[in-house]
Every structure is written in C-alpha cells, then in structure tokens.
Design a protein around this motif. Structure first.
Motif, short mmCIF file in Angstrom:
data_model
loop_
_atom_site.label_atom_id
_atom_site.label_comp_id
_atom_site.label_asym_id
_atom_site.label_seq_id
_atom_site.Cartn_x
_atom_site.Cartn_y
_atom_site.Cartn_z
N ARG A 1 -1.62 54.88 -43.62
CA ARG A 1 -1.02 54.28 -42.15
C ARG A 1 -1.82 54.57 -41.07
O ARG A 1 -2.29 53.68 -40.32
CB ARG A 1 0.47 54.78 -42.03
CG ARG A 1 0.85 54.19 -40.66
CD ARG A 1 2.52 54.50 -40.33
NE ARG A 1 2.33 55.97 -40.14
CZ ARG A 1 3.63 56.81 -40.06
NH1 ARG A 1 4.78 55.96 -40.17
NH2 ARG A 1 3.54 58.07 -39.94
N GLN A 2 -2.37 55.81 -40.66
CA GLN A 2 -3.49 56.27 -39.80
C GLN A 2 -4.67 55.31 -40.06
O GLN A 2 -5.22 54.89 -38.89
CB GLN A 2 -3.62 57.80 -39.77
CG GLN A 2 -4.53 58.26 -38.71
CD GLN A 2 -3.51 57.95 -37.38
OE1 GLN A 2 -2.58 58.29 -37.18
NE2 GLN A 2 -4.44 57.46 -36.33
N GLN B 1 -4.12 51.93 -38.66
CA GLN B 1 -3.80 51.90 -37.29
C GLN B 1 -5.46 52.17 -36.73
O GLN B 1 -5.65 51.49 -35.82
CB GLN B 1 -3.10 52.93 -36.84
CG GLN B 1 -1.75 52.91 -37.28
CD GLN B 1 -0.91 53.91 -36.63
OE1 GLN B 1 -1.27 55.04 -36.27
NE2 GLN B 1 0.60 53.67 -36.73
N ASP B 2 -6.23 52.91 -37.30
CA ASP B 2 -7.52 53.14 -36.69
C ASP B 2 -8.30 51.89 -36.86
O ASP B 2 -9.12 51.57 -36.07
CB ASP B 2 -8.20 54.36 -37.38
CG ASP B 2 -7.78 55.77 -37.05
OD1 ASP B 2 -6.98 55.86 -35.96
OD2 ASP B 2 -7.75 56.70 -37.71
N PHE C 1 -7.37 49.21 -34.33
CA PHE C 1 -7.90 49.64 -32.82
C PHE C 1 -9.32 49.45 -32.79
O PHE C 1 -9.84 49.15 -31.82
CB PHE C 1 -7.49 51.39 -32.66
CG PHE C 1 -5.93 51.59 -32.59
CD1 PHE C 1 -5.14 50.73 -32.05
CD2 PHE C 1 -5.63 52.77 -32.82
CE1 PHE C 1 -3.85 50.98 -31.80
CE2 PHE C 1 -4.30 52.95 -32.59
CZ PHE C 1 -3.33 52.08 -32.20
#
Length: 266
Positions: free
Chosen positions: A83-84, A87-88, A91
C-alpha cells in the motif's frame, strides 16, 4: 530333616515389584495421557481414579498456531509495504505531472511574452516611422530658415514672374517653358549655366536631404541621373515649376507632389 520339610508351603505369592509396573501411554484429543497401574497404594491413602491423567498442549498445535500468527503478521506487513509503494508511486506520478504542467505553462507564458514584445516592437517602429514621415512633411512645409537674399532673391523673383505662363514641352521661354527649360532660364539670371534636361540637372550640384532644403535648391522627381521632372525650392515649404500643359507654371507646397531628392548649386 526338619519335620516340616515335606509340608507344602502355604506362603502367599509375592506381589509384583515396582519394576513390573506397566507404563501405558497414548495420545487422545490432542493431549498426552500417562497411566500407571499395578502400583501398591498405602491402605490409608485416599482412593484415586484408576487412571491418573496429566494434560499438556500438543507441540504440533502450538507450533501451528505460532506459525499462523507469524504468517498473518508477515501478510499484514507485506500489505502495508504494498500500500505504501502504491501511494508513493501515485505521489510520484502526480508530482511528475504537476512538474510537466508547470513547465508547459512557463513555456507558453514565455512564448506569449515574446509575441507581445515583438508586437510592441513592431508597433513602436511603425509609430516612429509615422512620426518621422510627419516630421519630414512638417519640415518641408515649414518656412525655410534661409531667406532669399542677393542672387537667390533674383532667382526667386524671376521664377515668380513666370507664374501662369504656359507649359510647352521643349520650350525655353520667354513666353512658355517646360520644367527643365524654366530652371535653366532662372539660374542663367544669376550666372549659373545648367544642363538643358532634367536628368542632367538632377546631378548638377551637391545632393542634399529634403529635410535640409535652402532657397534655390533644385528639386527632382525620379532618381538622380534619370529624373523625369524638376522644380526650384523658393522657401516657406513651396516650390515653383512648369508642371504640365494643364496647369502651366505654378507655385505649390512640397506635399502637393513630394519630390524624390534635391541638389544645391548655389
């Protein structure tokens, strides 16, 4: 021999020793069960169940539970990392898109600014050109700073005396003139011998700018050396010339028919 030797013994058989105890073991329902039988129990001891049981968690089950918990933890950690990472990535893509949009906006703004600057430059040049032409016309129309005196006064006086006479091609006066015949006759009054035709008169003296005219300068139309018409500047922004058969010899302002150039012979 003892009297009792032949008498059969009535002694009771010995009880089994402790070493003859049987050990029974079994695994039931996930627990380890130990049962001890055949042991001698003191008479005064409380009665106990035939089988004495001790329950313990099975090693296999404990390991499976621990492994399941570890697997759940690892799966949660992996999910969090994924998930991170997503997200990264999102972004990063958003940042790149914003940077690209910004660069395009800056490029467009620069192009617009350059276009406006170019338009402003052209407008300025056009305004300067219009102002220059207007200034030139004003200069030519304004009274000359040089007044007719001496020989120039004689020259102007002669020319004004010819006003209204007829234009006749090839004529040199005194009742009619063509353009170059009139200028030749006028300058002969002050001792200057000019060529007969316009082409030669346009190169007879020193070339001067139309913004620096003096009384007595010869004006020409066309190019120097191949002029098709001539006249004489008489001051106050006017010239006198034998224009054509319709008008004859007239005095006109310079902006009536702007000359191409001028020569000075005085």
């Amino acid at each position: 021999m003892s009297p009792n030797a032949l008498i059969p013994s009535h002694r009771k058989p010995r009880r089994p020793s402790a070493s003859s105890r049987a050990l029974r073991a079994g695994v039931t329902g996930g627990f380890l069960t130990l049962a001890v039988t055949g042991a001698t129990v003191p008479a005064n001891a409380a009665e106990k169940p035939v089988a004495e049981t001790q329950e313990m968690p099975t090693i296999t089950t404990a390991l499976a539970t621990s492994a399941a918990k570890s697997a759940d933890t690892a799966e949660q950690v992996a999910f969090n990392y994924e998930r991170q990472a997503l997200q990264d990535s999102a972004f990063s893509k958003a940042a790149k898109a914003a940077e690209k949009h910004k660069a395009e906006a800056v490029k467009k703004a620069k192009a617009e600014a350059k276009k406006k600057a170019e338009e402003a430059r052209k407008a300025k040049e056009a305004a300067q050109a219009r102002a220059s032409r207007s200034s030139e016309r004003s200069t030519l129309s304004a009274p000359s700073s040089s007044t007719a005196t001496g020989s120039t006064a004689t020259l102007v006086s002669f020319l004004k005396a010819q006003l209204g006479k007829a234009y006749v091609l090839g004529s040199s006066g005194p009742s009619s003139y063509d353009c170059s015949g009139l200028t030749q006759a006028a300058f002969s009054q002050i001792g200057i011998d000019l060529p007969r035709v316009s082409q030669d008169q346009s190169t007879a003296g020193t070339q001067v700018g139309l913004d620096n005219l003096q009384v007595g300068d010869i004006l020409y139309w066309g190019s120097a050396g191949s002029a098709y018409h001539v006249g004489v500047y008489v001051g106050d922004g006017n010239f006198i010339g034998a224009q054509n058969s319709s008008t004859g010899i007239v005095e006109r302002p310079l902006n009536y028919d702007m000359p191409t150039g001028a020569v000075r012979v005085l």
